[in-house]
Design an enzyme around this catalytic site. Sequence first.
Site, PDB file in Angstrom:
ATOM      1  N   ASP A  83       0.838  -1.202   0.000  1.00 30.81           N
ATOM      2  CA  ASP A  83       0.000   0.000   0.000  1.00 30.81           C
ATOM      3  C   ASP A  83       0.870   1.248   0.000  1.00 30.81           C
ATOM      4  O   ASP A  83       2.042   1.215   0.382  1.00 30.81           O
ATOM      5  CB  ASP A  83      -0.922   0.010   1.227  1.00 30.81           C
ATOM      6  N   GLU A  84       0.282   2.341  -0.440  1.00 28.34           N
ATOM      7  CA  GLU A  84       0.892   3.664  -0.350  1.00 28.34           C
ATOM      8  C   GLU A  84       2.364   3.678  -0.778  1.00 28.34           C
ATOM      9  O   GLU A  84       3.245   4.052   0.000  1.00 28.34           O
ATOM     10  CB  GLU A  84       0.726   4.207   1.070  1.00 28.34           C
ATOM     11  N   VAL A  85       2.592   3.289  -2.005  1.00 21.81           N
ATOM     12  CA  VAL A  85       3.962   3.314  -2.552  1.00 21.81           C
ATOM     13  C   VAL A  85       4.223   4.739  -3.032  1.00 21.81           C
ATOM     14  O   VAL A  85       4.182   5.041  -4.231  1.00 21.81           O
ATOM     15  CB  VAL A  85       4.134   2.284  -3.684  1.00 21.81           C
TER      16      VAL A  85
END
Length: 559
Positions: A227-229
Amino acid sequence: MWRISSMNILRFLLFLILIIVCFKIYSKTKQTYTLVNSNFWSKHGKSIAYKHELMSLTNETLQQGKEEIKLVLKAPSDHLKKSVSSWMRVVHLDLKGAPPKLAYLKQIFPLLSSIGANGILMEYEDTFPYSDDLEILKSTYAFSSADVDEIQQLAESNNLEIIPLIQTFGHMEFVLKHDKYRHLREVRKYPNSLNPHLPESLNLVKKMLSQVLAKHKKSTRLHIGADEVFYLGESTESKKWINEGRGDIGQMFLKHIKEIVHFVVNMYPSLKLLMWDDMLRKIRNEKIHEAGIAEHITPMMWLYHRHFDVAIVEQLLTKYVDSGFRSIWFASAFKGATGVGQVLTPIQNHLENHLQWLWVIESMSQFPLLHFQGLALTGWQRYDHFSTLCELLPVAIPSLVVCMQALSFGSYTDEAKAKAQEILGFENIILDSNLSEGDGTFAGVEIYHMVHWIYQNLQSEVTNVLANSRSIDGWFNNYHRKHRFGNPKTMELFGSKIIQIHTKWEDYMRRFRDHMEKIFFPDTVEEWMEVHVNLYMDPLREFVKDYNETITLMGAPKQ
């Protein structure tokens, strides 16, 4: 004659305006009723509650809709109540902040099993006992290899499956903060995300996964995070990759995920893979389908708002079906999702989040191609590796129990509330004011009560006694304290009260620290005390020190 005609025209216009206003009010009421009481999914899986319709409603109308939603959910269907036992109910333990000691896990695992959980999503981060060239990744108070074995035995004896969660792309701060791995960052100055183009990056992830999976041979599932790269596409290598026409940022993300999936599937063919879905939301359906990951991995859709837009859920489910996925997980939140430095857990907020998910789950039959497998109740302890602590786990246990009972009963009925109170040992749980009545019997209840007391009283008492005193301003202000002089006659007027408050809070904090140290490691105790206690106690301590030193001088000249 003209005057009479003018009056008639005016009356007609007023009558017309009245009709229009009444029609609009009726239309708004009708729209709200349809939004709340119609089936969420249409026959073809299309939502009737489009986003622009939701945004057009007034706050008053939305609030009315929320109350009606609660009423609908108060009467769960037989289908929903029967289906609960068929899907996984997994409690997420975020160990990147305030990881509990093994002794506390021994108390909590039986509780999790008793309230209806059948799995634990264990986000180890730096508490896993990495070894060899990865040893630098483990924290000072990481679990030992024997601890991990005991945790799994404890989970098995309580019918809980351990699902390891290992970040493999974004949220790699605990890895990329080290000089040894700094060169693997996507953006040099930010430790958030891994550069997927460097061969060493994938090798690092493979080593991490290999060590974790070697210690979890009985686990049937693995969560690879992803997530949230943040900042993906900003490194020199990424820009070159895009400029060469090899794909866009979405394809860049999928390429890395595909490589991880390929590695795990080859090593552990029977292992089921999970990943957070937020990065997939931004990628075109055909690109996901072409990547071929849908055959081997399941998205875990997360939404933590108390009244999230259910139209978005419908859109995402349709997207994932079109992208080739045939299974789905959802993720709610029982703590750690309402503020980066949240101290007390707002139970009402998290309960309503779960009620929204129940509404969605009950309607999943309208998506026959997508098999709903389970819900993860996330309990975030930090927003990222560098952020402050969210609510401590013992403080959030009541929220977890309430939310889990709502899932078990298909809603938060009177029966669900009574069961939650019985489990917690409370006489009453008052959602609106976020209060409980009764001592409580669950493990860590002392910390639950003491954190509430500290949060509600420490700041106000210290501020009132130090900052709101004319006597102190007049006879023992900072100048007096700096030069150690004052009139004992006047100082005694306020000194005894301040010393009494100081003594009371020091005694309270000693007892609080004793309870904290039974559950948490020293670094957690120090951090919580520094952020939430010392901010107010240190000025009080300094004042008492200066007071005692000055009053013993018995009215001597300035020092």
